[in-house]
Design a protein around this motif. Structure first.
Motif, short mmCIF file in Angstrom:
data_model
loop_
_atom_site.label_atom_id
_atom_site.label_comp_id
_atom_site.label_asym_id
_atom_site.label_seq_id
_atom_site.Cartn_x
_atom_site.Cartn_y
_atom_site.Cartn_z
N LEU A 194 33.07 56.97 -17.14
CA LEU A 194 34.19 57.47 -17.94
C LEU A 194 35.55 57.17 -17.35
CD1 LEU A 194 32.78 61.04 -18.81
CD2 LEU A 194 32.29 58.85 -19.91
N VAL A 195 35.56 56.63 -16.12
CA VAL A 195 36.82 56.49 -15.38
C VAL A 195 37.61 55.28 -15.87
CG1 VAL A 195 37.84 56.06 -13.12
CG2 VAL A 195 35.94 57.67 -13.35
N GLU A 196 38.89 55.49 -16.14
CA GLU A 196 39.81 54.41 -16.48
C GLU A 196 40.70 54.04 -15.31
OE1 GLU A 196 42.10 51.55 -18.47
OE2 GLU A 196 40.19 52.48 -19.02
N GLU A 197 41.21 55.05 -14.60
CA GLU A 197 42.19 54.79 -13.54
C GLU A 197 41.97 55.75 -12.38
OE1 GLU A 197 46.64 53.79 -14.20
OE2 GLU A 197 46.62 55.94 -13.77
N ILE A 198 42.13 55.23 -11.16
CA ILE A 198 42.00 56.03 -9.93
C ILE A 198 43.29 55.91 -9.15
CG2 ILE A 198 40.70 56.40 -7.81
CD1 ILE A 198 38.35 54.95 -9.11
N ARG A 199 43.89 57.03 -8.82
CA ARG A 199 45.06 57.06 -7.94
C ARG A 199 44.72 57.94 -6.74
NH1 ARG A 199 49.97 55.17 -9.96
NH2 ARG A 199 49.93 54.56 -12.15
N PHE A 200 45.20 57.52 -5.57
CA PHE A 200 44.83 58.25 -4.34
C PHE A 200 46.00 58.22 -3.37
CE2 PHE A 200 43.03 58.46 -0.05
CZ PHE A 200 42.25 59.60 -0.16
N SER A 201 46.27 59.37 -2.76
CA SER A 201 47.26 59.47 -1.70
C SER A 201 46.62 60.14 -0.50
CB SER A 201 48.48 60.29 -2.16
OG SER A 201 49.35 60.52 -1.07
N ALA A 202 46.82 59.53 0.69
CA ALA A 202 46.24 60.06 1.93
C ALA A 202 47.24 60.91 2.70
CB ALA A 202 45.76 58.91 2.79
N GLY A 203 48.34 61.32 2.08
CA GLY A 203 49.31 62.17 2.75
C GLY A 203 50.72 61.84 2.31
N GLY A 204 51.62 62.80 2.46
CA GLY A 204 53.00 62.60 2.06
C GLY A 204 53.17 62.54 0.55
N PHE A 205 52.29 63.23 -0.21
CA PHE A 205 52.33 63.17 -1.66
C PHE A 205 53.39 64.10 -2.24
CE2 PHE A 205 48.62 65.42 -0.03
CZ PHE A 205 48.82 66.71 -0.47
N ASP A 206 53.63 63.94 -3.55
CA ASP A 206 54.75 64.60 -4.23
C ASP A 206 54.56 66.11 -4.36
OD1 ASP A 206 55.45 62.00 -4.51
OD2 ASP A 206 55.12 61.89 -6.68
N ALA A 207 55.65 66.78 -4.69
CA ALA A 207 55.62 68.23 -4.90
C ALA A 207 54.83 68.60 -6.15
CB ALA A 207 57.05 68.78 -5.01
N ARG A 208 54.66 67.65 -7.08
CA ARG A 208 53.94 67.96 -8.32
C ARG A 208 52.47 68.27 -8.05
NH1 ARG A 208 53.99 62.25 -11.47
NH2 ARG A 208 55.69 61.77 -10.06
N TYR A 209 51.93 67.77 -6.93
CA TYR A 209 50.53 68.02 -6.61
C TYR A 209 50.40 69.30 -5.79
CZ TYR A 209 49.79 63.28 -8.28
OH TYR A 209 49.74 62.14 -9.05
N GLY A 210 49.21 69.90 -5.84
CA GLY A 210 49.02 71.25 -5.35
C GLY A 210 49.05 71.42 -3.85
N ASP A 211 48.54 72.55 -3.40
CA ASP A 211 48.72 73.01 -2.02
C ASP A 211 47.46 72.77 -1.19
OD1 ASP A 211 51.42 74.20 -2.34
OD2 ASP A 211 50.37 75.46 -3.77
N LYS A 212 47.30 71.55 -0.72
CA LYS A 212 46.26 71.18 0.24
C LYS A 212 46.91 70.36 1.34
CE LYS A 212 42.40 72.70 -1.84
NZ LYS A 212 41.38 73.58 -1.24
N LEU A 213 46.20 70.22 2.46
CA LEU A 213 46.80 69.60 3.64
C LEU A 213 46.64 68.09 3.71
CD1 LEU A 213 45.78 72.12 6.47
CD2 LEU A 213 47.96 71.96 5.26
N SER A 214 45.62 67.51 3.07
CA SER A 214 45.27 66.13 3.40
C SER A 214 45.54 65.11 2.32
CB SER A 214 43.79 66.05 3.82
OG SER A 214 43.60 66.70 5.06
N SER A 215 44.92 65.25 1.12
CA SER A 215 44.95 64.14 0.19
C SER A 215 44.92 64.58 -1.26
CB SER A 215 43.76 63.20 0.44
OG SER A 215 42.56 63.79 -0.01
N VAL A 216 45.18 63.61 -2.15
CA VAL A 216 45.11 63.82 -3.60
C VAL A 216 44.30 62.68 -4.21
CG1 VAL A 216 46.38 63.93 -5.77
CG2 VAL A 216 47.32 65.01 -3.75
N LEU A 217 43.30 63.01 -5.01
CA LEU A 217 42.57 62.05 -5.83
C LEU A 217 42.86 62.41 -7.28
CD1 LEU A 217 40.51 59.79 -6.30
CD2 LEU A 217 38.70 61.51 -6.10
N ASP A 218 43.52 61.50 -7.99
CA ASP A 218 43.96 61.74 -9.36
C ASP A 218 43.23 60.77 -10.28
OD1 ASP A 218 45.26 62.44 -11.65
OD2 ASP A 218 47.29 62.04 -10.93
#
Length: 866
Positions: A194-218
């Motif tokens: 079902l996946v169309e697009e994968i975005r990933f940040s390993a740190g230093g991500f934007d304020a729009r993303y929630g409150d975790k210490l390490s990473s974002v998988l969008d």
């Protein structure tokens, strides 16, 4: 006569189907500027693929009397048109005009204020990879790391499994809480089909993303424009999906998966009756209420039922000169069952040309059961290590015997509800304001009944210092937690810098042929030159009622696109680079697991773990080997300082917290990534990362004892155990559980020259030694190192329809893909160590027994798509 006419008509059709023609065309922006690297392909004819050249031109070979729906994709934009050739001719198509103004180059982070997002991964056919999953793909292509192929968990730059955010279509995804081992885990939420697009940040991500210490998988799921479906079947399970645009206003996705990986688990050292059954189903529906109002809903149900009756386990360990064998005979069984339901709905309203207002509601419910009664009777034998002796490799002495009994009746019910709003306002073409607010309610009911008995002498012996016979470990409690939290963010995006056009310059070009080499000087026109900055600054704030904690975390990033030149006529390939600096505060409010102590109580005074990030990165896109799609090299250096740390122990995939803010920590390192078409038309990836992460547990001290000779006393081992002196040692900084000096990964894809229907996929991951220690919850002892992790998975694929893909013929829909794959897991047969089991013999000596992961296994897989 009719029969002869029918034969003639059939032969005429067959002849026409065998004929081919060509279509040519051009791609531009709306100002008429040529667009290079526009991807042109057909959804129903998978082998059709080309890219526009530096002049925006392209050529495709099509069969006569076939209808083709061509897709023109440039960055995130798409244009579609239907083409049919009636004769073997070369047909010039109308120019494809993309709705952008000015030359739009392929940049790392996009070129407009609307596309300042975290890194987007190139598209990969994940289903066709061995051991396929989105999370496993991250291990090969990003800073994520994992030393356990049985789990979809991963850690990023020294963080734990619990420090990663996962979003699917802007819905926050949760996982079961009682998972103790990778064998129990089953299916992750993300369905690769079902996946169309994968975005990933390993740190230093934007304020729009929630409150975790390490990473974002969008993750963004597909939005279909026609009917398509897929089926995948293998020795480990089956999965399928269907997607359809029912009308211009309504489209949907639906997927289901079934997995029974007992075949894979039978390669573990512990033999027995494995009966794991995992299945799930999910759907996503989008409905355009009006032109500016879209209603979406997502639903997911998952059932993980893991049943296991162990029988025997045999492990050889030690060294060449001192070898041991650990043998266990089991009785009993284990049954773990997790059932989760996730639902969400969203209204996305484009209130005006400048204003976007989105409203979301989601709920997660988990019902988890963990029951087991397992008795193990074990023997520790010493092996003969002299090859000259007849007993070489056999047991020559029994060093210890014993019994352990593990019992658990654990239940957990969790409900998590989120209601939130995200909005944006476009101040102008160069500035944008984003905001959001979220309310979350958590409810947990946790019943713990768990104990462990260890008997290392044929009868129960005292486990403490008071000569009292007690169980080795006992946890009994009934816990409940109701918590509410509110959070929000405000973010400002801006860019500045100009794009200059139409400069006439002198170009020195070096031309080579078979016999001659010369340099010519001529004039050319610069299509554009950039010198851009992109600014992103924001702030998050939140409040958690359980511990009465209020927090504010500012975040900032600056991206610089240096000046670059792109020539219109001269065949000089473009170069593109980006320099990024990001910094900010990242707090992680405690969740249920972080409140729970080792003895089964709740410490509601635990505060957020807090960190300060500094990340500097450089991305460079360059052309090589005349590829249409540029290669990309990227590197990031980072430093994280973390305080109010809640230390934890890792038991397989279970994270057990000390439930105290009792440490300070740091992590620093550097990552390198390179990907591109090393083989034309197929992306491959290489990465290497270096890391150091340590923590200082406040007040973590221990005492060393010495005898009369000044030698350190090892109680139970040293001959002279009379204490005459001692020293108190401050442990200071010790390795964190994820302190891995170096990791290296390759995801390489290739096909056979001249026989492209046969392809190879190779996934390789190497990680250096992780720390471990005895199971006594004394962090300063966890400085031993287990062996490095090295795993290679190989896939051999055969495309059954290569050069035969007619999507519609005689009014019938055919498969667009039919791929048969043979997979080899753990190709090298390496005995990778997951963790250590500590066993005590009758003399009190402890042995560290390795728990090995899966051995070599083979799999056969068939993928069908329409």
């Amino acid at each position: 006569m009719k029969f002869i006419a029918g034969i003639f008509f059939l032969l005429l059709n067959c002849f026409s189907f065998a004929q081919t023609g060509k279509v040519t065309g051009k791609c531009t922006d709306k100002l008429g500027n040529n667009l290079e690297s526009v991807k042109i392909f057909s959804l129903s004819h998978g082998q059709l693929l080309t890219y526009s050249d530096i002049d925006g031109k392209y050529t495709l070979e099509l069969k006569v009397n076939q209808e083709y729906e061509l897709v023109y994709r440039f960055d995130t934009l798409e244009v579609r048109k239907t083409v049919t050739l009636t004769s073997p001719e070369t047909k010039m198509l109308k120019t494809v005009v993309f709705p952008i103004q000015g030359i739009k180059t392929v940049e790392v982070q996009g070129t407009g204020i609307d596309d300042i997002k975290i890194q987007r991964l190139p598209k990969i056919d994940i289903q066709n990879l061995p051991n396929a999953s989105v999370e496993r793909t991250l291990i090969y292509t990003t800073a994520a790391s994992s030393n356990n192929e049985l789990t979809s968990n991963y850690n990023v730059r020294g963080g734990s499994y619990e420090e990663n955010l996962v979003y699917v279509n802007d819905f926050l995804i949760n996982r079961p809480f009682l998972t103790r081992s990778g064998q129990q885990e089953g299916l992750s939420f993300i369905n690769t089909a079902l996946v169309e697009e994968i975005r990933f940040s390993a740190g230093g991500f934007d304020a729009r993303y929630g409150d975790k210490l390490s990473s974002v998988l969008d993750i963004t799921y597909k939005e279909p424009d026609s009917l398509n479906a897929s089926f995948m079947g293998s020795l480990l399970g089956v999965e399928s999906h269907v997607a359809h645009r029912v009308s211009p206003r309504l489209n949907y996705l639906a997927g289901a998966r079934y997995r029974a990986n007992g075949y894979l688990l039978n390669s573990l050292p512990t033999k027995g009756a494995y009966n794991p059954v995992f299945y799930d189903a999910q759907t996503l529906v989008n409905f355009n209420v009006t032109e500016n109002l879209v209603w979406s809903t997502i639903a997911h149900f998952s059932s993980n039922n893991y049943r296991f009756s162990p029988q025997t386990s045999e492990t050889d360990f030690g060294t060449v000169n001192e070898a041991y064998r650990f043998k266990i005979y089991f009785d009993g069984q284990e049954q773990t069952k997790f059932q989760t339901i996730t639902t969400g709905t969203a209204l996305k309203w484009k209130a005006s040309k400048k204003t976007q207002l989105d409203f979301y509601a989601s709920a997660f419910q988990s019902n988890e059961r963990e029951y087991f009664d397992i008795q193990g009777q074990y023997f520790i034998n010493q092996l003969e290590t002299d090859p000259a002796k007849e007993e070489f490799g056999d047991s020559i002495a029994t060093l210890g015997i014993g019994t352990f009994l593990n019992h658990a009746r654990n239940k957990l019910n969790a409900t998590i509800v989120n209601v939130y709003h995200n909005g944006s306002y476009k101040i102008n073409e160069k500035q944008k304001l984003l905001w959001g607010v979220n309310f979350q309610m958590d409810r947990f009911l946790d019943v713990l009944s768990e104990w462990k008995m260890v008997d290392s002498a044929g009868y129960s012996v005292p486990q403490g210092e008071d000569d009292v016979i007690t169980l080795f470990e006992t946890v009994k409690s009934r816990l409940s937690l109701d918590a509410q939290r509110v959070s929000g963010f405000m973010q400002y995006n801006a860019e500045w810098g100009k794009a200059k056009k139409d400069y006439v310059v002198n170009v020195k070009q070096h031309i080579r042929s078979n016999k001659t080499s010369k340099t010519v000087l001529h004039t050319d026109t610069i299509a554009s030159s950039f010198n851009r900055f992109v600014l992103n600054m924001g702030v998050r704030a939140g409040y958690t009622d359980v511990n009465n904690e209020l927090y504010v975390t500012p975040r900032f990033s600056l991206v610089y696109f240096p000046r670059q030149y792109f020539f219109n006529k001269t065949k000089i390939r473009r170069r593109n680079s980006m320099i990024k600096l990001s910094t900010g505060m990242y707090y992680q409010p405690p969740f249920y697991r972080e409140f729970r102590t080792f003895d089964g109580k709740l410490n509601l005074n635990v505060l957020s773990q807090k960190s300060f990030h500094v990340v500097g990165g450089y991305d460079f896109l360059f052309s090589m080997w005349d590829r249409a799609v540029p290669f990309k090299f990227s590197t990031e250096a980072y430093y994280k300082y973390i305080w109010d740390v809640n230390p934890y122990e890792v038991d397989n995939v279970r994270t057990r917290y000390y439930a105290k803010n009792m440490a300070n920590a740091y992590a620093y390192g550097i990552d390198f990534n390179l990907h591109g078409e090393f083989v034309k038309g197929i992306e491959s990836f290489f990465k290497v990362g270096f890391l150091s992460t340590k923590e200082d547990v406040i007040g973590d001290k221990y005492t060393l004892y010495y005898n009369q000779a000044g030698e350190r006393i090892y109680f139970g081992v040293s001959e002279d155990q009379v204490v005459v002196d001692s020293a108190v040692i401050d442990a200071k900084y010790i390795p964190r559980p994820t302190d891995q000096l170096m990791n290296f990964a390759i995801l390489f894809q290739d096909n056979m020259p001249g026989y492209e229907r046969f392809s190879v996929q190779l996934g390789l991951f190497f990680g250096t030694r992780l720390p471990y220690g005895p199971p006594d919850f004394e962090r300063y002892k966890d400085t031993l190192r287990q062996k490095s992790y090295f795993r290679t998975d190989l896939g051999l694929s055969y495309d059954l329809l290569k050069n035969k893909k007619d999507a519609k013929a005689a009014g019938k829909r055919r498969f667009s893909d039919a791929i048969l794959s043979f997979e080899v897991f753990n190709l090298m047969g390496v005995n990778n160590v997951l963790s250590k089991q500590w066993i005590q013999d009758v003399s009190g000596t402890y042995y560290s027994i390795p728990n090995y992961l899966t051995q070599r296994r083979f799999n056969l897989k068939l993928i069908l798509r329409i």
